[in-house]
Design an enzyme around this catalytic site. Structure first.
Site, PDB file in Angstrom:
ATOM      1  N   CYS A   1       0.853  -1.192   0.100  1.00  0.00           N
ATOM      2  CA  CYS A   1       0.069   0.113  -0.103  1.00  0.00           C
ATOM      3  C   CYS A   1       0.792   1.222   0.048  1.00  0.00           C
ATOM      4  CB  CYS A   1      -0.992   0.053   1.032  1.00  0.00           C
ATOM      5  SG  CYS A   1      -2.371   1.069   0.999  1.00  0.00           S
TER       6      CYS A   1
ATOM      7  N   LYS B   1     -11.955   8.314  -1.286  1.00  0.00           N
ATOM      8  CA  LYS B   1     -11.075   7.049  -0.795  1.00  0.00           C
ATOM      9  C   LYS B   1     -11.578   5.959  -1.474  1.00  0.00           C
ATOM     10  CE  LYS B   1      -9.815   4.430   3.374  1.00  0.00           C
ATOM     11  NZ  LYS B   1     -10.284   4.279   4.581  1.00  0.00           N
TER      12      LYS B   1
ATOM     13  N   SER C   1      -7.877  -0.002   0.325  1.00  0.00           N
ATOM     14  CA  SER C   1      -8.264   1.083   1.301  1.00  0.00           C
ATOM     15  C   SER C   1      -7.104   2.270   1.058  1.00  0.00           C
ATOM     16  CB  SER C   1      -8.204   0.476   2.710  1.00  0.00           C
ATOM     17  OG  SER C   1      -8.838   1.533   3.499  1.00  0.00           O
TER      18      SER C   1
ATOM     19  N   HIS D   1      -4.410  -4.940  -0.106  1.00  0.00           N
ATOM     20  CA  HIS D   1      -4.192  -5.531   1.129  1.00  0.00           C
ATOM     21  C   HIS D   1      -4.799  -6.768   1.297  1.00  0.00           C
ATOM     22  CE1 HIS D   1      -2.798  -1.972   3.634  1.00  0.00           C
ATOM     23  NE2 HIS D   1      -3.725  -1.148   2.763  1.00  0.00           N
TER      24      HIS D   1
ATOM     25  N   GLU E   1      -3.841  -9.028   2.697  1.00  0.00           N
ATOM     26  CA  GLU E   1      -3.494  -9.335   4.387  1.00  0.00           C
ATOM     27  C   GLU E   1      -4.596  -9.178   5.073  1.00  0.00           C
ATOM     28  OE1 GLU E   1      -2.251  -5.448   4.545  1.00  0.00           O
ATOM     29  OE2 GLU E   1      -1.996  -6.667   3.148  1.00  0.00           O
TER      30      GLU E   1
ATOM     31  N   ARG F   1     -15.155   3.426  12.072  1.00  0.00           N
ATOM     32  CA  ARG F   1     -14.051   4.277  12.581  1.00  0.00           C
ATOM     33  C   ARG F   1     -14.535   5.720  11.920  1.00  0.00           C
ATOM     34  NH1 ARG F   1      -8.323   3.547  10.501  1.00  0.00           N
ATOM     35  NH2 ARG F   1      -9.605   4.513   8.522  1.00  0.00           N
TER      36      ARG F   1
END
Length: 305
Positions: free
Chosen positions: A142, A163, A192, A235, A237, A249
């Site tokens: 990333c 985003k 992300s 991502h 992972e 969040r």
């Protein structure tokens, strides 16, 4: 085969409950096998979450892997205690005289900043330069991928007005590359990020090659295969709930985020997310460890570089 991690690392309990084979230092040293030495520069604020995500994948191979963690000395994270860092982490000065078979540079929540404005940029530059002579293969993730492409090759990143968040379909741009052994023709990966790398800028650089991409979110994996450097914009992972936690969040922070795409059934955030990327994540890390590290790294680790 097991993954060797520091004694008492909290991630150990989580991994053992998932039947990932881990061992502590004492048991590993009793085996007459040279483990792969992997260094992880963890730039994420909550270190333990990223540790667990990466160790889960590194530990699910037939190889014994010995992991060291470092953080940036020039910027102390506010979401991880100093006691935790002192017990489980070192800094660059602790490892700069060592050699490593593999190196992972994680993402970081600083995409809206210019690289040179990041507090630890100078330190990161020193570490990335060190990696070219002291590491056999490096895996950038990333923002770590954007930073690596910028430092090593001058490839810029571009800030997005909105985003990118969700799970996106990808395709391979090359055939028969070892990194993708076992991959399907189409596969899903979470993204992300607030910044983007354009294919045309990558293609201007001799030695760089786009290995995989998405029609929706662009370049996914770029590599310099000769130098065994990999730049991963997504991502793989991520845990099943990472995107959900990030979304909630941002909601609490009043940022009015969009629901992550292709993640919740029917785009309904009250429902359980569907995991579409777990097998891809395990293949990606296992193939990197096997074909670009274990199969090629010298047995005498000090001969690296």
């Amino acid at each position: 085969m097991p993954i060797k991690i520091p004694n008492n690392l909290p991630a150990a309990n989580i991994l053992e409950n998932e039947n990932i084979f881990v061992m502590n230092a004492e048991r590993a040293y009793s085996q007459d096998i040279r483990p792969l030495k992997i260094l992880i520069l963890n730039l994420m604020p909550v270190k333990s979450v990223t540790e667990t995500q990466l160790l889960r994948l590194l530990g699910n191979t037939p190889l014994q892997v010995e992991v060291d963690f470092i953080y940036t000395e020039t910027y102390t994270p506010s979401h991880t205690s100093q006691n935790y860092l002192s017990e489980f982490y070192g800094t660059f000065k602790d490892v700069k005289d060592k050699k490593y078979d593999g190196f992972i540079i994680t993402g970081a929540p600083v995409e809206l900043m210019e690289f040179e404005d990041v507090a630890y940029w100078s330190e990161l530059v020193e570490i990335m330069e060190w990696s070219t002579k002291n590491v056999y293969s490096t895996f950038h993730i990333c923002w770590g991928a954007q930073a690596g492409l910028y430092y090593h090759y001058g490839v810029p990143k571009y800030t997005l007005s909105e985003k990118i968040s969700g799970v996106y379909k990808h395709k391979l741009c090359v055939k028969y590359e070892k990194l993708f052994r076992g991959f399907d023709d189409e596969f899903f990966v979470p993204h992300s990020r607030f910044a983007h790398t354009y294919r045309e800028n990558v293609e201007k650089v001799p030695g760089l090659k786009v290995l995989a991409e998405s029609d929706e979110v662009g370049v996914y994996i770029v590599a310099n295969l000769e130098r065994r450097q990999f730049f991963i914009t997504g991502h793989a992972e991520y845990d099943p709930y990472t995107l959900k936690n990030e979304f909630e969040r941002d909601l609490r922070a009043g940022l009015n985020p969009k629901v992550p795409k292709n993640y919740f059934p029917g785009n309904d955030p009250t429902l359980e997310p569907v995991v579409k990327w777990r097998s891809v994540a395990h293949l990606l890390f296992a193939n990197w460890l096997n074909y670009y590290v274990y199969q090629e790294t010298p047995y005498e680790i000090n001969s690296i570089g």
